[in-house]
Design a protein around this motif. Structure first.
Motif, PDB file in Angstrom:
ATOM      1  N   UNK A  27       0.848  -1.196   0.000  1.00 17.97           N
ATOM      2  CA  UNK A  27       0.000   0.000   0.000  1.00 17.97           C
ATOM      3  C   UNK A  27       0.881   1.242   0.000  1.00 17.97           C
ATOM      4  N   UNK A  28       0.725   2.076  -0.987  1.00 18.08           N
ATOM      5  CA  UNK A  28       1.479   3.318  -1.117  1.00 18.08           C
ATOM      6  C   UNK A  28       0.511   4.467  -1.325  1.00 18.08           C
ATOM      7  N   UNK A  29       0.926   5.616  -0.908  1.00 19.93           N
ATOM      8  CA  UNK A  29       0.095   6.812  -1.074  1.00 19.93           C
ATOM      9  C   UNK A  29       0.460   7.520  -2.376  1.00 19.93           C
ATOM     10  N   UNK A  30      -0.428   8.418  -2.797  1.00 20.28           N
ATOM     11  CA  UNK A  30      -0.167   9.161  -4.031  1.00 20.28           C
ATOM     12  C   UNK A  30       0.987  10.129  -3.856  1.00 20.28           C
ATOM     13  N   UNK A  31       1.149  10.695  -2.667  1.00 18.57           N
ATOM     14  CA  UNK A  31       2.292  11.585  -2.421  1.00 18.57           C
ATOM     15  C   UNK A  31       3.616  10.825  -2.474  1.00 18.57           C
TER      16      UNK A  31
ATOM     17  N   UNK B  51       9.996  -4.138   2.795  1.00 19.64           N
ATOM     18  CA  UNK B  51      11.165  -4.553   2.016  1.00 19.64           C
ATOM     19  C   UNK B  51      10.921  -4.523   0.516  1.00 19.64           C
ATOM     20  N   UNK B  52       9.680  -4.345   0.072  1.00 24.39           N
ATOM     21  CA  UNK B  52       9.393  -4.233  -1.354  1.00 24.39           C
ATOM     22  C   UNK B  52       9.669  -2.833  -1.898  1.00 24.39           C
ATOM     23  N   UNK B  53      10.022  -1.900  -1.017  1.00 27.20           N
ATOM     24  CA  UNK B  53      10.324  -0.542  -1.459  1.00 27.20           C
ATOM     25  C   UNK B  53      11.790  -0.353  -1.849  1.00 27.20           C
ATOM     26  N   UNK B  54      12.692  -1.239  -1.428  1.00 24.74           N
ATOM     27  CA  UNK B  54      14.118  -1.028  -1.657  1.00 24.74           C
ATOM     28  C   UNK B  54      14.816  -2.380  -1.789  1.00 24.74           C
ATOM     29  N   UNK B  55      16.081  -2.312  -2.166  1.00 23.56           N
ATOM     30  CA  UNK B  55      16.953  -3.480  -2.236  1.00 23.56           C
ATOM     31  C   UNK B  55      18.320  -3.101  -1.688  1.00 23.56           C
ATOM     32  N   UNK B  56      18.782  -3.871  -0.736  1.00 22.69           N
ATOM     33  CA  UNK B  56      20.122  -3.680  -0.154  1.00 22.69           C
ATOM     34  C   UNK B  56      20.816  -5.036  -0.164  1.00 22.69           C
ATOM     35  N   UNK B  57      21.775  -5.186  -1.052  1.00 19.78           N
ATOM     36  CA  UNK B  57      22.464  -6.460  -1.228  1.00 19.78           C
ATOM     37  C   UNK B  57      23.922  -6.315  -0.804  1.00 19.78           C
TER      38      UNK B  57
ATOM     39  N   UNK C 207      -1.109   4.672   4.366  1.00 20.03           N
ATOM     40  CA  UNK C 207       0.211   4.318   3.851  1.00 20.03           C
ATOM     41  C   UNK C 207       1.181   4.060   5.000  1.00 20.03           C
ATOM     42  N   UNK C 208       2.106   3.127   4.795  1.00 23.36           N
ATOM     43  CA  UNK C 208       3.052   2.756   5.839  1.00 23.36           C
ATOM     44  C   UNK C 208       4.333   3.569   5.767  1.00 23.36           C
TER      45      UNK C 208
ATOM     46  N   UNK D 298       4.215  -0.387  -9.092  1.00 22.69           N
ATOM     47  CA  UNK D 298       2.913  -0.665  -9.691  1.00 22.69           C
ATOM     48  C   UNK D 298       2.929  -1.954 -10.499  1.00 22.69           C
ATOM     49  N   UNK D 299       4.061  -2.242 -11.148  1.00 20.99           N
ATOM     50  CA  UNK D 299       4.160  -3.488 -11.906  1.00 20.99           C
ATOM     51  C   UNK D 299       4.151  -4.703 -10.984  1.00 20.99           C
ATOM     52  N   UNK D 300       4.652  -4.561  -9.756  1.00 25.40           N
ATOM     53  CA  UNK D 300       4.665  -5.664  -8.799  1.00 25.40           C
ATOM     54  C   UNK D 300       3.355  -5.819  -8.053  1.00 25.40           C
ATOM     55  N   UNK D 301       2.386  -4.938  -8.316  1.00 28.33           N
ATOM     56  CA  UNK D 301       1.077  -5.092  -7.711  1.00 28.33           C
ATOM     57  C   UNK D 301       0.785  -4.159  -6.565  1.00 28.33           C
ATOM     58  N   UNK D 302       1.471  -3.017  -6.481  1.00 25.52           N
ATOM     59  CA  UNK D 302       1.210  -2.068  -5.399  1.00 25.52           C
ATOM     60  C   UNK D 302      -0.157  -1.404  -5.590  1.00 25.52           C
TER      61      UNK D 302
END
Length: 254
Positions: A103-107, A178-184, A246-247, A234-238
């Motif tokens: 869940x994401x907000x428009x802002x 964790x779907x908002x970023x990637x840290x490898x 929003x979190x 959005x492609x991943x289904x947000x």
């Protein structure tokens, strides 16, 4: 001095022993030798009679059996397909599985392009409830030895409280999704401290205890800190919701 008869008897004794079979083992060995010699002679005779007029030739005969197929080694073209940063598929971390969509907000969607385009990014990752401020290219020495890892393994930090750049910061109430970023990070190896020896004594006791300590630490290298764009989310289904539901949200630094 020996007489002639005694010398003759001594020289004739080995010949008598050879001609007279003393044990069954000697007889069996002699018979085996005769049998092998007879068989070999018979085989050679039969072979010569089968082809009496075949001349000897140096031409090689045709091979009737199939040649042995040697194992084919893997080449560069047959290697495992490489992904981003030349990481094999077997080394890639397991993709997260969630029941509910993000869940994401428009802002947040409006500010994500500014955050994603401004590099480099930093992340405050938490490991065992300890925060680590990381950027791509940093080297991290954990204060413990991480079990079940080997040099070259790729790990992903999926728990973070802050994610940002020079002018923007992505925050959440506790931890970011964790779907908002990637840290490898990549496991580089293990370091060990010098051997420490400490003597422990107690009063009124004639005994000294020796404590030996040599701690080991896992060394990590931060390979990538990435902020996902609005198109990827959005492609991943947000799902776009109101700001109150929003979190996470992006804040602009003053």
């Amino acid at each position: 001095m020996f007489s002639r008869s005694a010398l003759a008897r001594a020289f004739a004794l080995p010949l008598e022993q050879c001609s007279r079979p003393t044990t069954s083992t000697t007889s069996t060995t002699f018979r085996a030798c005769l049998h092998q010699a007879t068989t070999t002679t018979t085989t050679k005779t039969t072979t010569s009679h089968q082809h009496p007029e075949a001349p000897l030739s140096a031409t090689p005969r045709a091979q009737t059996s199939e040649p042995f197929q040697q194992p084919r080694f893997r080449t560069a073209t047959d290697s495992i397909p490489q992904t981003r940063a030349d990481v094999p598929v077997s080394k890639q971390p397991v993709a997260p599985a969630f029941e509910n969509p993000l869940k994401v907000s428009q802002s947040l969607l409006d500010m994500l392009p500014h955050l994603a385009s401004q590099k480099p990014h930093f992340v405050t990752a938490h490991l065992h409830d300890r925060p680590y401020l990381l950027t791509a290219g940093d080297q991290l020495r954990l204060p413990f030895l991480m079990p079940k890892v080997k040099p070259g393994d790729i790990l992903r930090f999926n728990r973070a409280s802050l994610l940002g750049s020079r002018d923007f910061t992505l925050k959440a109430a506790r931890y970011l999704d964790e779907r908002l970023f990637e840290c490898r990070v990549r496991v580089m190896g293990v370091e060990s401290e010098p051997l420490r020896i400490k003597e422990k004594t107690k009063r009124r006791q004639r005994h000294t205890k020796t404590a030996i300590n040599k701690d080991r630490y896992t060394i990590l290298r931060v390979m990538e800190v990435k902020v996902k764009t609005a198109e990827e989310l959005l492609a991943e289904g947000a799902v776009v919701v109101e700001k109150a539901e929003s979190a996470a949200d992006v804040e602009v630094k003053a």
